[in-house]
Scaffold this active site. Structure first.
Site, PDB file in Angstrom:
ATOM      1  N   GLU A 126       0.839  -1.200   0.000  1.00 14.53           N
ATOM      2  CA  GLU A 126       0.000   0.000   0.000  1.00 14.53           C
ATOM      3  C   GLU A 126       0.866   1.239   0.000  1.00 14.53           C
ATOM      4  O   GLU A 126       2.079   1.163   0.223  1.00 14.53           O
ATOM      5  CB  GLU A 126      -0.926   0.002   1.224  1.00 14.53           C
ATOM      6  CG  GLU A 126      -2.094  -0.959   1.086  1.00 14.53           C
ATOM      7  CD  GLU A 126      -3.120  -0.806   2.166  1.00 14.53           C
ATOM      8  OE1 GLU A 126      -2.896  -0.058   3.131  1.00 14.53           O
ATOM      9  OE2 GLU A 126      -4.170  -1.457   2.062  1.00 14.53           O
ATOM     10  N   HIS A 240      -8.475  10.987   3.164  1.00 15.59           N
ATOM     11  CA  HIS A 240      -8.119   9.928   2.211  1.00 15.59           C
ATOM     12  C   HIS A 240      -8.318  10.476   0.805  1.00 15.59           C
ATOM     13  O   HIS A 240      -9.342  11.094   0.519  1.00 15.59           O
ATOM     14  CB  HIS A 240      -8.992   8.694   2.428  1.00 15.59           C
ATOM     15  CG  HIS A 240      -8.411   7.464   1.807  1.00 15.59           C
ATOM     16  ND1 HIS A 240      -8.383   7.275   0.444  1.00 15.59           N
ATOM     17  CD2 HIS A 240      -7.806   6.380   2.353  1.00 15.59           C
ATOM     18  CE1 HIS A 240      -7.791   6.114   0.176  1.00 15.59           C
ATOM     19  NE2 HIS A 240      -7.426   5.557   1.327  1.00 15.59           N
ATOM     20  N   ARG A 288      -0.567   9.940   1.968  1.00 14.03           N
ATOM     21  CA  ARG A 288      -1.938  10.385   1.689  1.00 14.03           C
ATOM     22  C   ARG A 288      -2.110  11.901   1.625  1.00 14.03           C
ATOM     23  O   ARG A 288      -2.875  12.402   0.800  1.00 14.03           O
ATOM     24  CB  ARG A 288      -2.862   9.854   2.781  1.00 14.03           C
ATOM     25  CG  ARG A 288      -3.122   8.408   2.605  1.00 14.03           C
ATOM     26  CD  ARG A 288      -3.985   7.834   3.674  1.00 14.03           C
ATOM     27  NE  ARG A 288      -4.108   6.413   3.391  1.00 14.03           N
ATOM     28  CZ  ARG A 288      -4.720   5.556   4.169  1.00 14.03           C
ATOM     29  NH1 ARG A 288      -5.265   5.956   5.292  1.00 14.03           N
ATOM     30  NH2 ARG A 288      -4.799   4.299   3.828  1.00 14.03           N
ATOM     31  N   HIS A 349     -10.861  10.917   6.854  1.00 12.20           N
ATOM     32  CA  HIS A 349     -10.772   9.457   6.951  1.00 12.20           C
ATOM     33  C   HIS A 349     -10.263   8.960   8.301  1.00 12.20           C
ATOM     34  O   HIS A 349     -10.768   7.979   8.838  1.00 12.20           O
ATOM     35  CB  HIS A 349      -9.834   8.967   5.843  1.00 12.20           C
ATOM     36  CG  HIS A 349      -9.668   7.485   5.795  1.00 12.20           C
ATOM     37  ND1 HIS A 349     -10.744   6.631   5.688  1.00 12.20           N
ATOM     38  CD2 HIS A 349      -8.559   6.697   5.833  1.00 12.20           C
ATOM     39  CE1 HIS A 349     -10.307   5.383   5.666  1.00 12.20           C
ATOM     40  NE2 HIS A 349      -8.986   5.392   5.769  1.00 12.20           N
ATOM     41  N   ARG A 384      -0.662   9.247   9.232  1.00 12.41           N
ATOM     42  CA  ARG A 384      -0.667   7.797   9.427  1.00 12.41           C
ATOM     43  C   ARG A 384      -0.250   7.077   8.151  1.00 12.41           C
ATOM     44  O   ARG A 384      -0.697   7.400   7.056  1.00 12.41           O
ATOM     45  CB  ARG A 384      -2.074   7.343   9.795  1.00 12.41           C
ATOM     46  CG  ARG A 384      -2.228   5.846   9.841  1.00 12.41           C
ATOM     47  CD  ARG A 384      -3.671   5.454  10.069  1.00 12.41           C
ATOM     48  NE  ARG A 384      -4.493   5.711   8.914  1.00 12.41           N
ATOM     49  CZ  ARG A 384      -5.307   4.810   8.361  1.00 12.41           C
ATOM     50  NH1 ARG A 384      -5.421   3.605   8.885  1.00 12.41           N
ATOM     51  NH2 ARG A 384      -6.038   5.103   7.309  1.00 12.41           N
TER      52      ARG A 384
HETATM   53  C1  LIG Z   1     -13.569   2.863   5.245  1.00 10.05           C
HETATM   54  C2  LIG Z   1     -12.371   2.644   6.126  1.00 10.05           C
HETATM   55  C3  LIG Z   1     -11.353   1.806   5.704  1.00 10.05           C
HETATM   56  C4  LIG Z   1     -10.233   1.602   6.510  1.00 10.05           C
HETATM   57  N1  LIG Z   1      -9.269   0.718   6.105  1.00 10.05           N
HETATM   58  C5  LIG Z   1      -8.228   0.452   6.937  1.00 10.05           C
HETATM   59  C6  LIG Z   1      -7.263  -0.533   6.600  1.00 10.05           C
HETATM   60  O1  LIG Z   1      -7.335  -1.160   5.548  1.00 10.05           O
HETATM   61  N2  LIG Z   1      -6.257  -0.757   7.482  1.00 10.05           N
HETATM   62  C7  LIG Z   1      -6.137  -0.098   8.671  1.00 10.05           C
HETATM   63  O2  LIG Z   1      -5.198  -0.351   9.423  1.00 10.05           O
HETATM   64  N3  LIG Z   1      -7.051   0.826   9.007  1.00 10.05           N
HETATM   65  C8  LIG Z   1      -8.094   1.109   8.189  1.00 10.05           C
HETATM   66  N4  LIG Z   1      -9.018   2.038   8.557  1.00 10.05           N
HETATM   67  C9  LIG Z   1      -8.886   2.675   9.871  1.00 10.05           C
HETATM   68  C10 LIG Z   1      -9.264   1.669  10.931  1.00 10.05           C
HETATM   69  O3  LIG Z   1     -10.365   0.929  10.498  1.00 10.05           O
HETATM   70  C11 LIG Z   1      -9.610   2.343  12.235  1.00 10.05           C
HETATM   71  O4  LIG Z   1      -8.649   3.288  12.591  1.00 10.05           O
HETATM   72  C12 LIG Z   1      -9.692   1.339  13.353  1.00 10.05           C
HETATM   73  O5  LIG Z   1     -10.470   0.235  12.961  1.00 10.05           O
HETATM   74  C13 LIG Z   1     -10.279   2.011  14.561  1.00 10.05           C
HETATM   75  O6  LIG Z   1     -10.644   1.024  15.471  1.00 10.05           O
HETATM   76  P1  LIG Z   1     -11.111   1.448  16.911  1.00 10.05           P
HETATM   77  O7  LIG Z   1     -11.424   0.189  17.626  1.00 10.05           O
HETATM   78  O8  LIG Z   1     -10.164   2.386  17.506  1.00 10.05           O
HETATM   79  O9  LIG Z   1     -12.459   2.310  16.638  1.00 10.05           O
HETATM   80  P2  LIG Z   1     -13.814   1.915  15.921  1.00 10.05           P
HETATM   81  O10 LIG Z   1     -13.711   0.680  15.156  1.00 10.05           O
HETATM   82  O11 LIG Z   1     -14.309   3.115  15.213  1.00 10.05           O
HETATM   83  O12 LIG Z   1     -14.779   1.663  17.150  1.00 10.05           O
HETATM   84  C14 LIG Z   1     -15.141   2.707  18.015  1.00 10.05           C
HETATM   85  C15 LIG Z   1     -16.216   2.211  18.950  1.00 10.05           C
HETATM   86  O13 LIG Z   1     -16.464   3.150  19.981  1.00 10.05           O
HETATM   87  C16 LIG Z   1     -17.864   3.318  20.156  1.00 10.05           C
HETATM   88  N5  LIG Z   1     -18.087   4.630  20.757  1.00 10.05           N
HETATM   89  C17 LIG Z   1     -17.643   5.842  20.330  1.00 10.05           C
HETATM   90  N6  LIG Z   1     -18.030   6.808  21.194  1.00 10.05           N
HETATM   91  C18 LIG Z   1     -18.727   6.197  22.178  1.00 10.05           C
HETATM   92  C19 LIG Z   1     -19.409   6.653  23.330  1.00 10.05           C
HETATM   93  N7  LIG Z   1     -19.453   7.939  23.667  1.00 10.05           N
HETATM   94  N8  LIG Z   1     -20.060   5.744  24.090  1.00 10.05           N
HETATM   95  C20 LIG Z   1     -20.045   4.419  23.755  1.00 10.05           C
HETATM   96  N9  LIG Z   1     -19.418   3.931  22.670  1.00 10.05           N
HETATM   97  C21 LIG Z   1     -18.774   4.808  21.896  1.00 10.05           C
HETATM   98  C22 LIG Z   1     -18.411   3.151  18.758  1.00 10.05           C
HETATM   99  O14 LIG Z   1     -19.776   2.850  18.792  1.00 10.05           O
HETATM  100  C23 LIG Z   1     -17.562   1.975  18.279  1.00 10.05           C
HETATM  101  O15 LIG Z   1     -18.081   0.773  18.786  1.00 10.05           O
HETATM  102  C24 LIG Z   1     -10.135   2.260   7.760  1.00 10.05           C
HETATM  103  C25 LIG Z   1     -11.161   3.105   8.172  1.00 10.05           C
HETATM  104  C26 LIG Z   1     -12.271   3.299   7.374  1.00 10.05           C
HETATM  105  C27 LIG Z   1     -13.359   4.223   7.845  1.00 10.05           C
END
Ligand SMILES: Cc1cc2nc3c(=O)[nH]c(=O)nc-3n(C[C@H](O)[C@H](O)[C@H](O)COP(=O)(O)OP(=O)(O)OC[C@H]3O[C@@H](n4cnc5c(N)ncnc54)[C@H](O)[C@@H]3O)c2cc1C
Length: 511
Positions: A126, A240, A288, A349, A384
């Site tokens: 990538e 992005h 990016r 993004h 990132r």
């Molecule tokens: C379309 C897309 C494609 C991507 N592709 C990649 C990739 O290929 N490789 C890579 O490394 N990264 C990728 N990313 C980035 C990556 O997916 C995220 O940075 C990572 O998954 C974040 O995970 P997380 O567990 O921190 O947060 P999230 O998966 O966003 O989860 C956050 C959680 O917190 C909860 N929450 C938030 N606020 C509150 C609150 N006040 N009270 C209760 N619950 C709350 C939400 O409901 C959710 O359950 C991508 C992102 C997107 C949007």
């Protein structure tokens, strides 16, 4: 600014006792939960369902040093280069060195990674990576497959209880550190606990154009901020370069993963020119922020809304197998690949900034941790590197859980907390929705990938006005609480952007 979003007295609130509270059901929260010692009680709350997270949507994959011709120094160097000098090198080394063992652990947990006919992990390349380093599932469904499996595993854990549609409202902190939280599952409740992990994800929905689902709006970061947690690199918002220009109305834009350019996709303007050639030594696979700004320049120069991604170097058969989700979505939109080019434009993004943590995910408040996108471990610096974020969720989610397991002060605090609400203005749902939409347009217009002094000054004044409005408002519903958090997080982003004096990574001032 409010310290608590609403009035309460813990003496009269229902109290849930646990040892550890995890907020968030993305990869960071789920993986941390899996690593909490089975002897500790753990409550995991989430505003949404498991499917409505950034994690679920992740396409490209997870970066780790797995290929025989790869090495730790190269992954570290690529990460530092993307981070433009603002990374914490120690944190980057931890990320990179613990990457392969976390991938091995995922394999043991039956995450269905794509493999070649010999049974070895398929590894792709990538943007910003010097070699093939990205493992993936279901072609371009890495997030969905990983989150689904981690979700199944956590539901089977006896010491972990999950509460869906439950929102973190505020954190409770006394002189010894964290004491619990106020949560809202239809009624306001107190969680009494000695450790909280915030894995609340990104901030996308404070922008009008984003790839993030609606739950990602920075309200978890705001709750930490109100409780006194330090924030860092708040100005660093990643855009992005390639999201699909859609005919459908949706609250988020569909991502065309960088891996498509990794497999040979070339960006072109409406005149058919490959405009990234000569702009960076990695051309279409430049970091990016650079690709995003070059696209914005093209759009401004030509007065157009999108550029194109030419994928004609791949056969239709290869593309549909390698990128089934993207292929399917393009077909739905009438973009018939691979002889038709994909119309694309940049959108918000990812968030590099967030709650400042150490190498164990710990914040400046004892007992309060953060991991995943809500945290700022320092690994991303000013930008990132693709596919480092899911790896960050794994490495630092596991570290936070292990640190909690080893800190032997599991007790249930019982201090009484009370707060009297002094605000008097009741707002309708329509008024709150209006403010929400205005905030998103404001941030996209004034605090985007290319910023100006006048734009930041305008955003700062408007946000101060909105915060005063919110401070006078009685907050009652989940949307009220979210709006307050969005305004607070947006204010911190603008403040940090105005304070930064140089153009670096994702922070770029035109003037
Ligand atoms: C379309 C897309 C494609 C991507 N592709 C990649 C990739 O290929 N490789 C890579 O490394 N990264 C990728 N990313 C980035 C990556 O997916 C995220 O940075 C990572 O998954 C974040 O995970 P997380 O567990 O921190 O947060 P999230 O998966 O966003 O989860 C956050 C959680 O917190 C909860 N929450 C938030 N606020 C509150 C609150 N006040 N009270 C209760 N619950 C709350 C939400 O409901 C959710 O359950 C991508 C992102 C997107 C949007």
């Amino acid at each position: 600014m409010k310290r608590y979003l609403c009035g309460f007295d813990t003496a009269t609130l229902e109290t849930i006792e646990t040892d550890v509270l995890i907020v968030g059901s993305g990869i960071a929260g789920l993986y941390a939960g899996l690593h909490i010692d089975p002897h500790l009680r753990c409550l995991l709350i989430t505003k949404t369902e498991i499917e409505k997270t950034n994690s679920w949507l992740a396409q490209g994959g997870i970066a780790a040093v797995i290929a025989k011709d790869d090495n730790f120094d190269s992954h570290v160097a690529d990460t530092l280069e993307a981070g433009a000098g603002l990374c914490d090198e120690e944190a980057v080394r931890v990320l990179v060195q613990e990457g392969p063992e976390n991938i091995r652990e995922l394999v043991e947990l039956d995450i269905p990674f794509d493999t070649n006919p010999e049974g070895e992990l398929q590894i792709t390349r990538e943007g910003g990576h010097s070699c093939r380093r990205i493992v993936h599932c279901g072609g371009d469904a890495t997030g969905r497959e990983t989150t689904k499996r981690l979700g199944e595993l956590i539901l089977a854990k006896e010491n972990v209880k999950i509460a869906f549609r439950t929102q973190l409202v505020d954190l409770l902190v006394d002189e010894n550190g964290i004491c619990g939280a106020l949560i809202n599952d239809g009624a306001l409740k107190r969680v009494a606990c000695s450790h909280v992990i915030l894995a609340t994800g990104g901030i996308g929905h404070i922008y009008r154009y984003t790839t993030n689902p609606r739950g990602a709006m920075g309200d978890g970061i705001a709750a930490a901020h109100r409780a006194g947690a330090e924030l860092a690199l708040m100005e660093m918002v990643q855009f992005h370069p390639t999201t699909l220009l859609s005919q459908k109305s949706s609250d988020r834009l569909f991502l065309i993963s960088e891996a498509v350019r990794g497999e040979g996709g070339i960006l072109k303007n409406s005149a058919g020119e490959a405009f990234m050639q000569g702009k960076h030594r990695r051309a279409d696979l430049a970091p990016r922020d650079i690709v995003t700004r070059e696209i914005l320049k093209e759009l401004k120069k030509r007065g157009e809304t999108n550029v194109y991604l030419d994928v004609s170097s791949m056969t239709r058969e290869f593309f549909s197998q390698r990128f089934p989700t993207i292929f399917g979505r393009c077909e739905e939109e009438g973009v018939h690949l691979t002889d038709t080019m994909i119309p694309v434009r940049p959108a918000q993004h990812y968030f590099m900034g967030g709650i400042k943590t150490d190498l164990d995910g710990m914040t400046n408040i004892r007992g309060l941790y953060s991991c995943g996108e809500s945290a700022c471990t320092g690994i991303h610096g000013a930008n990132r590197l693709a596919s480092n974020s899911m790896l960050e969720c794994l490495v630092f989610g596991r570290r936070a859980a292990r640190h909690i397991n080893n800190s032997l002060h599991a007790f249930v605090p019982s201090n009484r907390f009370a707060h009297e609400e002094t605000a008097r203005a009741y707002r309708s749902n329509a008024e709150v929705e209006l403010q929400h939409n205005y905030l998103r347009r404001l941030m996209s217009a004034d605090v985007g990938a290319v910023r100006t002094k006048a734009g930041l000054a305008h955003a700062e004044a408007e946000l101060a006005r909105m915060l005063a409005w919110a401070d006078e408002s009685v907050l009652q519903t989940p949307a009220d609480f979210e709006l307050y958090g969005m305004i607070e997080t947006a204010t911190e982003i603008v403040r940090a952007a105005s304070a930064r004096r140089e153009n670096i990574g994702a922070h770029y001032m035109e003037d």
